[in-house]
Design an enzyme around this catalytic site. Structure first.
Site, PDB file in Angstrom:
ATOM      1  N   GLU A 182       0.674  -6.422  -5.056  1.00 53.99           N
ATOM      2  CA  GLU A 182       0.734  -6.628  -6.503  1.00 53.99           C
ATOM      3  C   GLU A 182      -0.111  -5.602  -7.256  1.00 53.99           C
ATOM      4  O   GLU A 182      -1.070  -5.940  -7.961  1.00 53.99           O
ATOM      5  CB  GLU A 182       0.286  -8.047  -6.862  1.00 53.99           C
ATOM      6  N   GLU A 334       7.097 -13.492  -2.301  1.00 51.67           N
ATOM      7  CA  GLU A 334       6.243 -14.651  -2.560  1.00 51.67           C
ATOM      8  C   GLU A 334       6.928 -15.617  -3.518  1.00 51.67           C
ATOM      9  O   GLU A 334       7.585 -15.209  -4.475  1.00 51.67           O
ATOM     10  CB  GLU A 334       4.908 -14.237  -3.193  1.00 51.67           C
TER      11      GLU A 334
END
Length: 683
Positions: A182, A334
């Site tokens: 991320e 995710e």
């Protein structure tokens, strides 16, 4: 096994070329998602076994196999364990884990741990810590506390990546590399200032060109020396908007440099293993079109709010965008099996919703369905973020639902993976337009680009019209309909592309405040590019009239929200008019042949009816006719996914005879779906 080494691997740090991050695309025959899936849907998630005693590992593997888990991601936040002091290498625990996974038929997505440096790095090398726009240091103790421009950070990141890749690049458990995690850090520090200046030199060449691009004649901002240029730090009043725009471009490029450096290292050691990193959904800090071209696999993290009535549509939007960036199958890296821990109130997922949203992702192109994380943490900042195994343990509802989903994904994997169904409709979205339109001095703070994009996507989603996303400079010729929710900034190439698309027979619908600025955020003469005004039949755009949050603009047949515009149209242009107020009798919607311009944001029902009508005129049909509210139908290859997003059972008409791959039952003409029910139909 420990390999003490008091200094990091002396991997050279290349001189940054910030405006041109690595553009090396995978060579022909390079690995992709299919090399990792091998005809099955990847199912699993982040596994952080270093948080648990080793005796738990074997219990985890038993539960994984019981749940159909075939993939785990290891090492995302393991830097301090792998390198507890500078140059140390503690690989023994990871050796045992890699072997354990291989022995049990579970593949490993191995992460480089570079998203969260160990505390010793910040203590010994303060230059690796980012600074905010007020000059305050962002300290260790959380995560992602690294300066993307720090040469020291890059050397350590390259060293640990090199040693990981050398050790595990040929390990039989390895299926994919996951770089960092991320990417989202900004840095306004001194080293960032130096690399920002180098990036600007590469972009503009001369100070005269930079001063022209930034419009520095305004407010006496002219630069006479490169050393005078800083990142857009805290200022007394509004900052130069083009400087801010370039800083966002630069930040995306610098993070991409970090990714590409680690990617190239792991590729060298394991050319057979695809490489990815996980996007956050519609994250403002990355030009994801540019990033997607640098990955072997495009992956994303998706966390809709279970209580959001439009959660399913938000998930669909992110899935459509990710599939379009991947140009085919993609990876759901995710999601949450239950509640997250970062909203004001963190609601669990009702029974069946996790399965529904997971299969929605598969319907929209996901060949991997994964979670953060496998086992819910007992300590740390995310101990209330759910896991596939919750605090309730294997008897808990969460794990039992995970088991059901794992079995179903295994059942449909062979017929699903690798398939892709392009759409007839493209929604245009572009990061530079978003960045430029979000400047402090904009005409209205009541809306932002993602909000408007979501409204237009929702209108098409509710009409059961499948959509791709595209960059405004992409080849659009394959689409029957292209919609532009709102693109404040458009390059000349993008404008020429839209004009050519319509002249080539395509149908275009554009929303308000589009084509206002060029790539330097310079307002185009007339307030909209002349080519677009000619295309839409706009004679003069007199004024923009933004609306307050509780204000609407009355139009023939609907009400507009957020925005309106004072437009004088040309001859022969079909119009919907404003009614009442300052704009009474002026056009709200213009149509010139196959080009439409909508100068407000119609309320949801009106926008859906408008786009449905235009789509029908362009030859675009819904996936299925007559669907009940809250039911979604998606085609993927030869399969039809039918998903009930409602809390009540429904009956759906599905002409013909089909086999439901999930239940194994034959379906003829009529399908019964329970609450949050899903069917995957093969004709």
């Amino acid at each position: 096994m420990s390999h003490p080494n008091p200094t990091p691997n002396p991997t050279p740090n290349p001189t940054p070329n910030p405006n041109r991050p690595s553009t090396s695309t995978p060579p022909p025959g390079s690995p992709g998602l299919a090399d990792a899936t091998r005809g099955r849907i990847l199912f699993g998630g982040d596994y952080n076994p270093e948080q648990w005693p080793e005796e738990t590992w074997h219990e985890d593997v038993r539960l994984m196999k019981e749940a159909g888990v075939n993939s785990v991601t290891l090492g995302v936040f393991s830097w301090a364990k792998l390198e507890p002091y500078p140059g140390a290498r503690e690989f023994g625990w990871l050796d045992r884990l890699m072997d354990l996974m291989y022995e049990n038929g579970i593949g490993v997505v191995l992460a480089t741990p570079t998203t969260s440096p160990p505390p010793w790095m910040g203590r010994l090398h303060p230059d690796t810590l980012p600074r905010d726009e007020d000059g305050r240091t962002e300290w260790w103790g959380g995560r992602q506390h690294f300066s993307h421009s720090s040469a020291t950070y890059r050397r350590y990141a390259a060293a640990i990546t090199e040693d990981l890749a050398a050790r595990y690049g040929r390990h039989p458990a390895l299926t994919m590399w996951h770089i960092n995690n991320e990417y989202c850090t900004y840095d306004w520090g001194d080293e960032a200032a130096a690399t920002f200046r180098r990036w600007l030199r590469d972009r503009y060449g001369t100070l005269d060109a930079l001063n022209t691009a930034w419009g520095t004649a305004f407010w006496s901002q002219g630069y006479g020396n490169w050393e005078e240029i800083l990142p857009p730090r805290h200022a007394h009043y509004m900052k130069n908007p083009t400087q801010v725009l370039d800083f966002k471009r630069y930040t995306s490029d610098m993070l991409l440099e970090c990714f590409a450096a680690e990617r190239d290292i792991v590729r060298r050691h394991s050319p057979h293993a695809p490489v990815t990193t996980n996007f956050m959904p519609i994250w403002v800090g990355q030009d994801a079109w540019k990033w997607a071209g640098e990955e072997d696999v495009v992956s994303v993290d998706i966390y809709p709010d279970p209580r959001d009535p439009f959660g399913a549509q938000q998930g669909a939007l992110i899935q459509d965008l990710t599939r379009s960036q991947a140009r085919g199958p993609w990876m759901l890296m995710e999601q949450a099996a239950g509640p997250v821990n970062w909203r004001g109130v963190n609601h669990p997922k009702p029974r069946g919703l996790n399965r529904l949203w997971s299969l929605q992702a598969v319907a929209r192109g996901a060949d991997a369905v994964c979670y953060f994380q496998w086992r819910q943490s007992r300590q740390g900042a995310e101990k209330f973020h759910s896991g596939m195994v919750s605090h309730a343990g294997p008897r808990g509802r969460t794990y039992q639902e995970v088991k059901r989903l794992g079995a179903e994904l295994a059942r449909i994997g062979v017929e699903v993976t690798g398939s892709h169904s392009p759409s007839d409709v493209a929604i245009l979205h572009e990061w530079n337009a978003w960045w430029a339109g979000a400047q402090d001095g904009r005409l209205s703070s009541e809306f932002d680009h993602p909000q408007v994009v979501s409204a237009w996507h929702r209108a098409l989603w509710e009409a059961h019209i499948a959509t791709d996303f595209a960059h405004p400079e992409h080849d659009l010729s394959a689409y029957r309909l292209v919609v532009v929710p709102q693109l404040y900034l458009l390059t000349d190439a993008a404008i020429d592309n839209l004009v050519a698309y319509v002249r080539g027979g395509g149908t275009l619908v554009s929303g308000f405040l589009t084509g206002v600025a060029d790539e330097d955020d310079r307002v185009r003469p007339g307030g909209m590019d002349q080519r677009l005004r000619d295309l839409f039949g706009i004679h003069t755009l007199h004024e923009w009239w933004p609306l307050d949050a509780d204000e609407t603009a009355e139009c023939d047949g609907f009400r507009g929200t957020l925005w309106s515009e004072e437009i004088e149209s040309g001859d022969g242009v079909a119009e919907v008019l404003y009614k009442g107020g300052e704009l009474d009798g002026l056009p709200a919607v213009l149509r010139k042949e196959r080009a439409w311009y909508v100068s407000t944001l119609p309320e949801p029902t009106a926008l859906r009816e408008l786009l449905t009508g235009v789509a029908a005129g362009a030859g675009v049909r819904p996936v299925l006719d007559g669907l009940p509210p809250q039911v979604e139908a998606v085609r993927r290859g030869d399969l039809l996914f039918v998903l009930n997003h409602g809390r009540e059972a429904v009956t759906v008409e599905v002409p013909g005879t089909h086999r439901d791959l999930l239940s194994g039952q034959q379906v003829t003409e009529c399908l019964e779906l329970e609450r949050y029910g899903v069917a995957v139909l093969s004709s």
